[in-house]
Design a protein around this motif. Structure first.
Motif, short mmCIF file in Angstrom:
data_model
loop_
_atom_site.label_atom_id
_atom_site.label_comp_id
_atom_site.label_asym_id
_atom_site.label_seq_id
_atom_site.Cartn_x
_atom_site.Cartn_y
_atom_site.Cartn_z
N ARG A 61 0.83 -1.21 0.00
CA ARG A 61 0.00 0.00 0.00
C ARG A 61 0.86 1.26 0.00
NH1 ARG A 61 -4.70 -2.06 4.27
NH2 ARG A 61 -5.66 -3.56 2.83
N ALA A 62 1.96 1.22 0.75
CA ALA A 62 2.85 2.37 0.77
C ALA A 62 3.50 2.59 -0.59
CB ALA A 62 3.92 2.17 1.85
N THR A 63 3.89 1.50 -1.25
CA THR A 63 4.52 1.60 -2.57
C THR A 63 3.55 2.17 -3.61
OG1 THR A 63 6.00 -0.26 -2.08
CG2 THR A 63 5.64 0.29 -4.40
N LEU A 64 2.34 1.67 -3.62
CA LEU A 64 1.36 2.15 -4.59
C LEU A 64 1.04 3.62 -4.36
CD1 LEU A 64 -1.05 -0.93 -4.71
CD2 LEU A 64 0.65 -0.24 -6.41
N TRP A 65 0.96 4.03 -3.10
CA TRP A 65 0.72 5.45 -2.82
C TRP A 65 1.88 6.30 -3.33
CZ3 TRP A 65 3.27 9.09 0.25
CH2 TRP A 65 2.59 10.30 0.42
N ALA A 66 3.11 5.83 -3.14
CA ALA A 66 4.28 6.58 -3.61
C ALA A 66 4.28 6.71 -5.13
CB ALA A 66 5.56 5.91 -3.13
N LEU A 67 3.89 5.65 -5.82
CA LEU A 67 3.83 5.70 -7.29
C LEU A 67 2.75 6.67 -7.76
CD1 LEU A 67 4.26 1.90 -8.08
CD2 LEU A 67 5.89 3.71 -8.59
N ASN A 68 1.66 6.73 -7.04
CA ASN A 68 0.57 7.63 -7.41
C ASN A 68 0.85 9.08 -7.02
OD1 ASN A 68 -0.99 5.55 -8.47
ND2 ASN A 68 -2.00 5.14 -6.52
N HIS A 69 1.67 9.27 -6.00
CA HIS A 69 1.95 10.62 -5.48
C HIS A 69 3.45 10.78 -5.23
CE1 HIS A 69 -2.42 10.89 -4.83
NE2 HIS A 69 -2.32 9.69 -4.29
N PRO A 70 4.26 10.77 -6.27
CA PRO A 70 5.73 10.78 -6.08
C PRO A 70 6.25 12.01 -5.35
CG PRO A 70 5.15 11.12 -8.39
CD PRO A 70 3.91 10.71 -7.71
N GLU A 71 5.69 13.17 -5.63
CA GLU A 71 6.17 14.38 -4.97
C GLU A 71 5.79 14.40 -3.49
OE1 GLU A 71 8.26 16.58 -6.10
OE2 GLU A 71 8.38 15.43 -7.96
N PRO B 91 13.32 9.40 -8.82
CA PRO B 91 12.48 8.84 -9.90
C PRO B 91 12.96 7.46 -10.35
CG PRO B 91 12.97 11.15 -10.33
CD PRO B 91 13.85 10.74 -9.19
N TRP B 92 14.28 7.28 -10.44
CA TRP B 92 14.81 5.97 -10.86
C TRP B 92 14.46 4.92 -9.82
CZ3 TRP B 92 17.98 2.48 -8.50
CH2 TRP B 92 18.49 1.45 -9.30
N LEU B 93 14.68 5.22 -8.57
CA LEU B 93 14.40 4.25 -7.50
C LEU B 93 12.92 3.92 -7.44
CD1 LEU B 93 13.54 3.78 -4.29
CD2 LEU B 93 15.55 2.59 -5.21
N LEU B 94 12.08 4.93 -7.57
CA LEU B 94 10.64 4.73 -7.50
C LEU B 94 10.17 3.77 -8.59
CD1 LEU B 94 8.28 5.73 -5.79
CD2 LEU B 94 7.97 7.59 -7.42
#
Length: 373
Positions: A294-304, A327-330
């Motif tokens: 869930r944390a990963t998906l949120w980060a992908l949806n809201h990178p900033e 951005p590369w790591l994400l």
């Protein structure tokens, strides 16, 4: 009239009836035939009609009180379930690759899964799997090549999740060096146990035999070794972040990915458990992986927003180098951490047999599991 006042009014009516029905000298109308002698006092008497009325009130059946519709007392609070504690050791000091863990903690995903997760950084990169094998921690981070090699050496390790699902390492050298074929001389620095295998395989593609004497274990100090020109290249487990850090120090580098120079694709960052404790920890691992997903998906949806939360909670990560590498790591984070690719682990086993690192391949079930199966 409320139900609770009816018995009170009935009791008052009874008292009134008795009082009105009681007669005594001087209170009732005078009897003209009575003796005028004040010493002659008539006995008090009750009016028979008052007695009958009182009896009827006593024998009357009281109406039952209705059940209360509300209570003035607040209900007792429901105690939350106790948190399950997990001790997790990182494979390196805290870095961008650990973003899902930090975000899951800060956004309350661990709490919602009834988990208390303690993240620990190792004093040495080789410590995590040793502590895991000794059952002094619950889980440890590492890399797929490390899992194959150390389990072959007798460590009771098993993969339970993938956090970065592509190789993230390789050889990193100064930009002024022509290429891998220029590494026939000089020393190479490494920091983790599976790095010598990666370096030997990559240089073998160029016809270079890498002697063990040319490999220098520098643990966490890979960048310093390259900056100080102590070595000609480093075997970096997470090359892009190290490259960005060196660029911030003024050193331009070139990165040669491992999967492009002789190694099969592998999981760059995995979560491992002790084989004998897997059954007892399976439910906790399922909850943990759910929180990380869930944390990963949120980060992908809201990178900033994810970056802002990351550096606000861990100020040591707030650097220009990490901002460039974010951005590369994400893009490398696994969106389905529990999912297992058995063929990938089978291929790496065959590769190790071909390289003479193993006598024979082992079943994938001995090496990796999907905790949800």
């Amino acid at each position: 009239m409320t139900p609770t006042t009816k018995p009170i009014r009935r009791a008052l009516a009874l008292v009134a009836a008795l009082c009105l029905g009681w007669s005594a000298p001087g209170l009732a109308d005078p009897d003209p035939t009575a003796d005028a002698n004040p010493a002659s006092v008539a006995e008090p008497r009750l009016d028979e009609r008052a007695i009958d009325a009182a009896r009827e009130l006593i024998e009357a059946r009281a109406e039952p009180l209705p059940p209360p519709t509300q209570t003035d007392r607040a209900p007792e609070p429901i105690a939350p379930p106790p948190l399950r504690e997990l001790k997790v050791m990182l494979e390196w000091y805290l870095g961008l690759q650990h973003a899902p863990w930090i975000l899951a903690r800060e956004r309350g995903h661990f709490d919602r899964q009834a988990l208390s997760v303690e993240l620990m950084s190792p004093a040495d990169p080789e410590v995590p799997t040793k502590l895991l094998s000794a059952q002094r921690i619950d889980l440890a981070l590492g890399r797929q090549p490390q899992l194959h090699l150390e389990s072959a050496a007798g460590q009771p390790l098993v993969r339970v999740a993938t956090l970065i699902d592509s190789p993230a390492g390789g050889l990193l050298m100064r930009e002024d060096i022509d290429g891998l074929n220029a590494l026939s001389q000089g020393q190479l620095a490494y920091g983790v146990a599976d790095s010598p295998l990666i370096a030997r395989t990559m240089l073998a593609q160029q016809g270079i035999v890498l002697e063990a004497s040319r490999l220098v274990d520098r643990h966490f100090s890979l960048g310093q070794a390259l900056l100080g020109e102590e070595v000609v290249a480093v075997v970096a487990p997470l090359a892009i972040t190290l490259s960005a850090q060196l660029a911030e120090e003024g050193l331009a580098t070139r990165h040669f990915p491992a999967e492009e120079h002789g190694l099969p694709a592998y999981d760059g960052l995995i979560l491992m458990a002790h084989q004998e404790r897997l059954a007892g920890l399976r439910e906790d691992i399922q909850r943990l992986v759910t929180a990380l997903e869930r944390a990963t998906l949120w980060a992908l949806n809201h990178p900033e927003a994810a970056w802002s939360l990351l550096v606000a909670s861990e100020p040591s990560l707030d650097s220009a180098a990490n901002r460039r590498a974010w951005p590369w790591l994400l893009a490398r984070l696994a969106t389905r951490p529990a999912a297992l690719d058995p063929a990938r682990y089978e291929r790496f086993e065959r590769f190790l047999v071909e390289e003479g690192q193993l006598q024979a391949t082992r079943p994938v079930a001995q090496l990796a599991v999907d905790p949800n199966d």
